[in-house]
Scaffold this motif. Structure first.
Motif, PDB file in Angstrom:
ATOM      1  N   UNK A   1       0.846  -1.188   0.000  1.00  0.00           N
ATOM      2  CA  UNK A   1       0.000   0.000   0.000  1.00  0.00           C
ATOM      3  C   UNK A   1       0.887   1.245   0.000  1.00  0.00           C
ATOM      4  N   UNK A   2       0.613   2.152  -0.922  1.00  0.00           N
ATOM      5  CA  UNK A   2       1.439   3.347  -1.061  1.00  0.00           C
ATOM      6  C   UNK A   2       0.991   4.480  -0.140  1.00  0.00           C
ATOM      7  N   UNK A   3      -0.340   4.663  -0.006  1.00  0.00           N
ATOM      8  CA  UNK A   3      -0.900   5.819   0.701  1.00  0.00           C
ATOM      9  C   UNK A   3      -1.757   5.376   1.878  1.00  0.00           C
ATOM     10  N   UNK A   4      -1.600   6.086   2.987  1.00  0.00           N
ATOM     11  CA  UNK A   4      -2.412   5.854   4.184  1.00  0.00           C
ATOM     12  C   UNK A   4      -3.278   7.089   4.408  1.00  0.00           C
ATOM     13  N   UNK A   5      -4.582   6.881   4.508  1.00  0.00           N
ATOM     14  CA  UNK A   5      -5.543   7.976   4.706  1.00  0.00           C
ATOM     15  C   UNK A   5      -6.161   7.811   6.090  1.00  0.00           C
ATOM     16  N   UNK A   6      -6.239   8.905   6.845  1.00  0.00           N
ATOM     17  CA  UNK A   6      -6.705   8.777   8.226  1.00  0.00           C
ATOM     18  C   UNK A   6      -7.252  10.096   8.749  1.00  0.00           C
ATOM     19  N   UNK A   7      -7.940  10.009   9.879  1.00  0.00           N
ATOM     20  CA  UNK A   7      -8.217  11.208  10.659  1.00  0.00           C
ATOM     21  C   UNK A   7      -6.895  11.633  11.297  1.00  0.00           C
ATOM     22  N   UNK A   8      -6.649  12.919  11.511  1.00  0.00           N
ATOM     23  CA  UNK A   8      -5.434  13.343  12.201  1.00  0.00           C
ATOM     24  C   UNK A   8      -5.251  12.655  13.560  1.00  0.00           C
ATOM     25  N   UNK A   9      -6.341  12.509  14.309  1.00  0.00           N
ATOM     26  CA  UNK A   9      -6.238  11.875  15.623  1.00  0.00           C
ATOM     27  C   UNK A   9      -5.859  10.399  15.509  1.00  0.00           C
ATOM     28  N   UNK A  10      -6.404   9.704  14.505  1.00  0.00           N
ATOM     29  CA  UNK A  10      -6.120   8.274  14.389  1.00  0.00           C
ATOM     30  C   UNK A  10      -4.706   8.013  13.878  1.00  0.00           C
ATOM     31  N   UNK A  11      -4.182   8.874  13.004  1.00  0.00           N
ATOM     32  CA  UNK A  11      -2.806   8.666  12.547  1.00  0.00           C
ATOM     33  C   UNK A  11      -1.831   8.972  13.681  1.00  0.00           C
ATOM     34  N   UNK A  12      -2.222   9.894  14.557  1.00  0.00           N
ATOM     35  CA  UNK A  12      -1.393  10.182  15.734  1.00  0.00           C
ATOM     36  C   UNK A  12      -1.370   8.983  16.676  1.00  0.00           C
ATOM     37  N   UNK A  13      -2.524   8.393  16.929  1.00  0.00           N
ATOM     38  CA  UNK A  13      -2.598   7.203  17.790  1.00  0.00           C
ATOM     39  C   UNK A  13      -1.780   6.069  17.179  1.00  0.00           C
ATOM     40  N   UNK A  14      -1.905   5.886  15.870  1.00  0.00           N
ATOM     41  CA  UNK A  14      -1.135   4.838  15.194  1.00  0.00           C
ATOM     42  C   UNK A  14       0.366   5.077  15.358  1.00  0.00           C
ATOM     43  N   UNK A  15       0.789   6.315  15.204  1.00  0.00           N
ATOM     44  CA  UNK A  15       2.210   6.642  15.351  1.00  0.00           C
ATOM     45  C   UNK A  15       2.706   6.358  16.768  1.00  0.00           C
ATOM     46  N   UNK A  16       1.914   6.741  17.764  1.00  0.00           N
ATOM     47  CA  UNK A  16       2.306   6.504  19.160  1.00  0.00           C
ATOM     48  C   UNK A  16       2.426   5.006  19.452  1.00  0.00           C
ATOM     49  N   UNK A  17       1.461   4.219  18.978  1.00  0.00           N
ATOM     50  CA  UNK A  17       1.484   2.780  19.226  1.00  0.00           C
ATOM     51  C   UNK A  17       2.637   2.107  18.491  1.00  0.00           C
ATOM     52  N   UNK A  18       2.896   2.537  17.260  1.00  0.00           N
ATOM     53  CA  UNK A  18       4.020   1.971  16.511  1.00  0.00           C
ATOM     54  C   UNK A  18       5.347   2.288  17.195  1.00  0.00           C
TER      55      UNK A  18
END
Length: 330
Positions: free
Chosen positions: A215-232
């Motif tokens: 997958x080339x592109x990730x589309x998200x809500x700003x809050x959900x991409x932030x949560x994903x980044x923190x968990x990663x």
């Protein structure tokens, strides 16, 4: 073509996959989409002066249409002693009153253009995040034109949409506890994942699923991409193939953006639009500023006296139920 599309959507997943792989999105979405997209490509080369001339031309055209064909606006113009000739510059839009959600609800039928009532229309609904839900109508043309603007917003920072598989950490909520946390949409080539089930217990499964395909592109809500980044970050996980991140629907806080850049090494880029199709802006990777799409409509910024501004907009896309000076509440 419409009947074929309906048939394909009812077909088994392997039939859908073959069809959507063979027939590109531009062919399926037709001439209105393609003409709008090609116009956007061409008009991006124009000078600011030429863009503003086009915007004024479309504004006058819309005003004439509303005066002649939309009963609500005919009354508004007549009550104020106005005719289309009184609108010779974009600033003349201030001669009109604001259009609010309550006014739309109270005048729903009279906001439909009489010369378009025989055309097939579709119902649009706002989410109601700032109050009661709003219901209004438009034709398929509005969908197709909007899709062209959205595609260009993605392309302008190198993100992929429609014909390239992408991950969407939004727009999906499992119906019950037994439902999967994600599903794949063959038509739009999107892996829709629930943003509401990201946690320490599921993060490994989410990342493994995203990393299985390129997958080339990730589309998200700003809050959900932030949560994903923190968990990663906490779990030492990487997104192996994602190259671009696109966000919308919420404000991207500076600390959220920094975290996403730190963890993924990707600058998240946003666009702003509205279900009401009155205003469209997009960011580029080199700035936090939003660039207004003058081809889309006329945007005003209403100062509340406390340093805050509300977007008031007039959109060019929906002639079936046009909105002039619509208070978005954003």
């Amino acid at each position: 073509m419409a009947s074929l599309q309906s048939l394909i959507k009812k077909s088994p997943s392997f039939v859908q996959k073959v069809y959507y792989d063979l027939v590109p999105f531009s062919k399926r979405y037709g001439s209105v989409f393609n003409e709008t997209y090609n116009f956007l490509i061409e008009s991006e080369k124009w000078s600011r002066e030429k863009l503003e001339e086009y915007q004024l031309q479309e504004f006058k055209k819309l005003i004439q249409h509303c005066y002649e064909n939309v009963p609500y606006y005919t009354r508004v113009f007549n009550d104020r002693g106005l005719t289309p000739d009184d609108f010779q510059s974009l600033s003349d839009v201030s001669k009109l009153p604001f259009l609010t959600k309550d006014i739309i609800r109270e005048n729903l039928n009279d906001l439909i253009a009489t010369n378009m009532r025989d055309q097939k229309s579709y119902e649009f609904r706002t989410s109601g995040s700032t109050g009661k839900k709003l219901v209004f109508y438009g034709t398929d043309e509005a969908y197709k034109k909007e899709a062209a603007f959205v595609l260009r917003a993605y392309e302008r920072h190198g993100a992929k949409l429609y014909d390239e598989p992408s991950v969407w950490l939004r727009r999906y909520v499992p119906v019950d506890r037994g439902s999967d946390l994600w599903y794949y949409d063959y038509e739009l080539k999107r892996l829709y994942m629930s943003a509401y089930h990201l946690n320490d217990n599921t993060i490994n499964e989410y990342v493994d699923t995203i990393n299985k395909k390129k997958y080339h592109t990730l589309v998200a809500y700003p809050s959900s991409i932030y949560v994903l980044a923190c968990l990663c970050e906490e779990h030492g996980l990487k997104l192996k193939h994602i190259k671009k991140i696109h966000v919308s629907s919420e404000m991207m806080l500076p600390e959220w953006k920094r975290k996403v850049e730190e963890v993924f090494g990707i600058v998240p880029v946003a666009h702003y639009g509205a279900i009401e199709k009155v205003c469209f802006m997009n960011q580029l990777e080199d700035s936090d500023k939003y660039y207004e799409n003058l081809q889309y409509g006329v945007t005003e910024y209403l100062d509340d006296g406390n340093g805050n501004h509300t977007i008031v907009a007039t959109g060019f896309l929906n002639y079936y139920m046009p909105f002039l000076r619509y208070k978005t509440e954003d």
